[in-house]
Design an enzyme around this catalytic site. Structure first.
Site, PDB file in Angstrom:
ATOM      1  CB  SER A 161     -69.614 109.723  65.706  1.00  0.00           C
ATOM      2  OG  SER A 161     -69.525 108.339  65.888  1.00  0.00           O
ATOM      3  CB  THR A 168     -67.249 106.286  58.070  1.00  0.00           C
ATOM      4  OG1 THR A 168     -66.629 105.752  59.248  1.00  0.00           O
ATOM      5  CG2 THR A 168     -66.802 105.473  56.873  1.00  0.00           C
ATOM      6  CB  THR A 172     -72.349 104.751  61.823  1.00  0.00           C
ATOM      7  OG1 THR A 172     -71.085 104.083  61.792  1.00  0.00           O
ATOM      8  CG2 THR A 172     -72.703 105.249  60.435  1.00  0.00           C
ATOM      9  CG  ASP A 173     -68.106 104.168  65.497  1.00  0.00           C
ATOM     10  OD1 ASP A 173     -68.588 103.373  64.687  1.00  0.00           O
ATOM     11  OD2 ASP A 173     -66.877 104.361  65.629  1.00  0.00           O
TER      12      ASP A 173
HETATM   13  N1  ASP Z   1     -66.998 104.004  61.970  1.00  0.00           N
HETATM   14  C1  ASP Z   1     -67.554 105.250  62.253  1.00  0.00           C
HETATM   15  C2  ASP Z   1     -68.531 105.697  61.189  1.00  0.00           C
HETATM   16  O1  ASP Z   1     -69.183 104.862  60.670  1.00  0.00           O
HETATM   17  C3  ASP Z   1     -66.625 106.296  62.663  1.00  0.00           C
HETATM   18  C4  ASP Z   1     -67.390 107.339  63.404  1.00  0.00           C
HETATM   19  O2  ASP Z   1     -68.389 107.011  64.035  1.00  0.00           O
HETATM   20  O3  ASP Z   1     -67.006 108.507  63.337  1.00  0.00           O
HETATM   21  O4  ASP Z   1     -68.685 106.834  60.874  1.00  0.00           O
END
Ligand code: ASP
Length: 327
Positions: free
Chosen positions: A58, A14, A90-91
């Protein structure tokens, strides 16, 4: 003044996402160079080299990608970097940080960060998180702490951190152990001295497969019964409560544990598995008797990372040594 050297790499997530046209969903397109440009203050803190190693959500990172990230990060340290910062989605941060932490045997800090709001979103948190992560990576007090995750002004240790909110800005917590420190008014503050770390050797194999199954009420045993047949080399169960499964599952797990390592973790999201409290069929005492190992404080996803790495360097017999560290 001679500024310290800092290496930054972008992997996507993100923090690197924006929409091409209004009304479209955000996708990773923002390079490491552009991320760096969004935080001009960084140029006053360090001599920075930046690379875009990937632009992936991710969920699509994998262990092979992480091994190449690790090689890149080690090379940066050999070239004199005081610290290394990786931006990513973050995932899967709770898994990537654990993976990298088990392999990061340098004293220099390796810091992971990301964002909950995309690059062009109002109140985007990416630039602030990147700045905090760089401060942590440059701090002398961050040495010998392995991999840290820095989000929303908080510093989390890799083996404790979990994503516990799906969309909120405050998305990460370190259940039971708490955060390792804070970035307060630009200063990096840790609450404890660094603790002893156990790193693993570089995996010689990368084709091993570790399944992760979650126990759920009334679940059948179809997937479980096929684990060996499908060629898995290890199994992690996210068990009920303190590490429990149904009687039906316990019987099948006994057969599986004769052939491959089985770890039972808790699906609760916090706390340790038990070791010597319950004695019913499917309890921790029964499952240990049947050949499984209890994960302790390690969550199911981190336990799977550990087992994959141990299998990769043929150290699965040392599983209990790694499960029994404090977190
Ligand atoms: N929602 C996720 C982020 O916070 C998407 C990911 O992990 O790529 O980055």
């Amino acid at each position: 003044m001679d500024l310290p050297k800092l290496a930054i790499a972008a992997l996507g997530g993100t923090v690197s996402m924006q929409a091409s046209h209004s009304g479209e969903g955000v996708i990773p397109t923002v390079s490491g160079e552009s991320l760096l440009a969004s935080v001009p203050e960084l140029a006053t803190l360090a001599r920075i080299t930046v690379e875009t190693l990937g632009l992936l959500p991710s969920a699509s990172l994998d262990f092979e990608v992480l091994l190449s990230v690790m090689s890149w990060a080690k090379y940066q340290v050999e070239q004199g970097a005081h610290g290394v910062v990786i931006t990513q989605g973050t995932d899967t941060l709770e898994e990537t940080s654990t993976f990298l932490d088990f392999l990061w045997d340098c004293d220099q800090p390796l810091v992971l960060t990301g964002a909950m709001r995309s690059a062009k979103q109002a109140g985007a948190d990416g630039p602030a998180n990147l700045l905090d992560a760089c401060r942590v990576a440059l701090a002398a007090s961050s040495r010998q702490r392995g991999v840290q995750v820095v989000m929303n002004g908080q510093i989390h240790q890799a083996h404790c951190v979990r994503k516990t909110e799906s969309l909120a800005l405050q998305a990460f917590s370190s259940p039971v152990f708490g955060i390792a420190g804070l970035v307060v008014e630009n200063a990096v503050r840790y609450f404890h001295h660094p603790s002893e770390r156990k790193c693993l050797p570089w995996p010689q194999h990368t084709t091993q497969k570790v399944a992760l199954l979650e126990a759920s009420l009334g679940a059948d045993t179809l997937l479980l019964e096929n684990i060996l047949h499908l060629g898995y080399d290890g199994l992690v169960i996210a068990g009920f409560g303190a590490g429990h499964v149904s009687q039906k599952w316990a019987e099948v797990i006994e057969h599986i544990a004769e052939k491959i390592p089985v770890i039972i973790a808790t699906r609760t999201g916090s706390g340790s598995t038990a070791q010597s409290t319950y004695g019913f069929i499917g309890s921790e005492m029964d499952l240990v008797r049947k050949g499984a190992s209890m994960a302790g404080f390690l969550c199911p996803r981190k336990a799977r990372v550990l087992l994959w790495l141990l299998l990769g360097c043929q150290r699965q017999h040392e599983l209990s040594r790694y499960l029994n560290r404090s977190a």
